[in-house]
Design an enzyme around this catalytic site. Structure first.
Site, PDB file in Angstrom:
ATOM      1  N   CYS B 110      -8.677  -7.699   5.402  1.00 37.18           N
ATOM      2  CA  CYS B 110      -7.399  -8.231   5.855  1.00 37.18           C
ATOM      3  C   CYS B 110      -6.866  -7.238   6.873  1.00 37.18           C
ATOM      4  O   CYS B 110      -6.382  -6.178   6.502  1.00 37.18           O
ATOM      5  CB  CYS B 110      -6.423  -8.390   4.689  1.00 37.18           C
ATOM      6  SG  CYS B 110      -4.761  -8.854   5.234  1.00 37.18           S
ATOM      7  N   CYS B 113      -2.727  -6.943   6.713  1.00 40.52           N
ATOM      8  CA  CYS B 113      -2.064  -6.306   5.562  1.00 40.52           C
ATOM      9  C   CYS B 113      -3.124  -5.923   4.537  1.00 40.52           C
ATOM     10  O   CYS B 113      -3.920  -5.020   4.806  1.00 40.52           O
ATOM     11  CB  CYS B 113      -0.938  -7.173   5.006  1.00 40.52           C
ATOM     12  SG  CYS B 113      -1.281  -8.921   4.748  1.00 40.52           S
ATOM     13  N   SER B 114      -3.174  -6.603   3.389  1.00 41.68           N
ATOM     14  CA  SER B 114      -4.145  -6.193   2.372  1.00 41.68           C
ATOM     15  C   SER B 114      -4.492  -7.368   1.457  1.00 41.68           C
ATOM     16  O   SER B 114      -4.699  -7.180   0.261  1.00 41.68           O
ATOM     17  CB  SER B 114      -3.565  -5.042   1.545  1.00 41.68           C
ATOM     18  OG  SER B 114      -2.313  -5.430   1.009  1.00 41.68           O
ATOM     19  N   CYS B 115      -4.548  -8.587   2.006  1.00 44.22           N
ATOM     20  CA  CYS B 115      -4.799  -9.790   1.206  1.00 44.22           C
ATOM     21  C   CYS B 115      -6.138  -9.664   0.468  1.00 44.22           C
ATOM     22  O   CYS B 115      -7.131  -9.234   1.055  1.00 44.22           O
ATOM     23  CB  CYS B 115      -4.807 -11.018   2.105  1.00 44.22           C
ATOM     24  SG  CYS B 115      -3.211 -11.277   2.899  1.00 44.22           S
TER      25      CYS B 115
END
Lengths: 226, 207
Positions: B110, B113-115
């Protein structure tokens, strides 16, 4: 035209440092920051797109300096004040008197945690009209990766894919549109597609001619290619 | 700094700067106002520290390796297939499974962000959230794989999935050639977290 969080493809970074399975919340305050953010989110005063945008709106120097959960905490404090749940004086007088708020009726109870997080918040919606593209279609991502509704607003089109040509792999159905939802402008659902871009289209020096990057892109991020 | 819709905001600057003190202060404020229940925080931490993690995903992969009908269903509609195993929820409302084949290796990142597919893999590890991984995985996935000690054959293509929406991805790695005859439980033991992100390969069985 982009913010510091839009990191895909940037140069200058070193090695990725693998970690063994099992270690995810290294410090106890990481766990607390995660839980506090999720519990505060359950108050219902903002949506996931607003919370992502709150992290992205941190000053670029702070975004770069803060560790992961420091970004979460800073964004959470900002959101609480922006949405009127707290005011600045509450933060300043954290050791002082804190009076209960009417919103406390909405506070997440421990008995509801499993149900709430076990269900989540699906983002699929019904869309008016037909999807413009289908699997196999050639498309181009818009040249400018900017929010078209709010200047400097939230968007999920990464800069590295802007202007690139790819082909639709899948139609994921209609999903809430973050560019609108992050700003309280409504869910405005649109068809969402997995679009495959050849590495040769994205990078001057791709590692391998057959490699691809797939992005999930909303219909208004795309235009047809003849 | 000025506070505005799209400019920098700095309300957080009123809190202590040390992150441990900062989270304590914010928790105390919210608890005293009745907006957060400490027991709810404990329940959330228990869920993601002890109950939801990559062993869930490993069971899904093991089933896909041993049951062709399940594999077909998983690749067609992973959200539905994993719900049948009891896996669903936050940051996994919509899931797609992608399979590694002799011709193609998949990696998930991702960049924005940090999905990450929480119901199947839990909370992402630090490296997944790092600037290094987010910046490099899309542009030089083979060099990133080398950081994990993985080298792919030259004729195998790499497909990197950048999770830019609410669709979460899990990689179904290739079943290790030496794993014939193992049951689902034993197969699940071979499935590492990183093999389901695409930065690792499953373990070879030890006999």
């Amino acid at each position: 035209m982009t913010r510091v969080h839009d990191m895909g493809g940037r140069f200058g970074y070193g090695a990725v440092l693998p970690e063994p399975d099992g270690i995810v919340l290294e410090e106890s305050w990481h766990a607390r920051a995660l839980a506090l953010t999720l519990a505060a989110g359950a108050l219902g005063r903002w949506n996931i797109d607003m919370s992502r945008h709150a992290r992205e709106r941190l000053h670029p120097r702070e975004y770069a300096r803060f560790s992961y959960f420091e970004k979460w905490l800073a964004a959470l404090a900002n959101l609480l004040v922006e949405t009127g749940v707290l005011d600045n004086s509450d933060l300043l007088s954290c050791a002082g008197q804190q009076t209960p708020r009417p919103l406390s009726a909405c506070a997440l109870r421990s008995k509801n945690v499993d149900v709430l997080f076990g269900h989540g918040s699906p983002t699929t919606r019904d869309c008016p009209g037909l999807a413009r593209f289908s699997a196999g279609d050639s498309v181009r991502a818009r040249r400018l990766a900017e929010n078209r509704l709010v200047s400097g607003g939230h968007t999920r089109l990464p800069a590295y894919a802007a202007g690139a040509c790819g082909r639709v792999l899948r139609h994921h159905g209609c999903h809430v549109f973050p560019d609108s939802n992050a700003h309280g402008l409504g869910e405005a659902p649109q068809p969402l597609y997995a679009v495959a871009f050849p590495a040769t289209e994205l990078w001057v020096n791709p590692e391998h001619p057959r490699d691809e990057v797939v992005l999930d892109l909303w219909e208004s991020y795309l235009e047809p290619v003849q | 700094m000025e506070s505005s819709e799209n400019g920098p905001v700095s309300a957080h600057g009123h809190l202590p700067t040390d992150p441990e003190l900062r989270v304590k202060a914010l928790e105390e404020i919210l608890v005293r106002k009745g907006l957060v229940e400490p027991a709810a925080l404990d329940a959330i931490i228990d869920m993601y520290q002890n109950r939801v993690g990559p062993r869930n995903g490993a069971r899904v992969v093991a089933r896909a390796w041993s049951d062709q009908d399940f594999r077909t269903a998983l690749l067609a509609d992973a959200t539905g297939a994993i719900a049948g195993m009891g896996y669903a929820g936050r940051q996994g409302e919509h899931i797609t499974a992608v399979e590694n084949t002799p011709d193609m290796h998949n990696i998930v990142v991702c960049t924005l962000c940090s999905c990450y597919p929480w119901p199947l893999l839990g909370i992402p590890p630090g490296w997944y959230k790092s600037d290094e991984y987010r910046a490099r995985a899309v542009r030089e996935p083979r060099k990133v794989l080398a950081d994990f000690g993985v080298t792919l054959p030259e004729d195998k293509a790499v497909r990197v999935w950048d999770s830019t929406a609410e669709m979460r991805y899990i990689v179904i790695p290739e079943r290790p050639p030496g794993s014939m005859g193992l049951d689902e439980e034993a197969l699940a033991e071979l499935v590492t977290r990183d093999s389901m992100i695409g930065t690792g390969l499953p373990m070879e069985p030890q006999f």
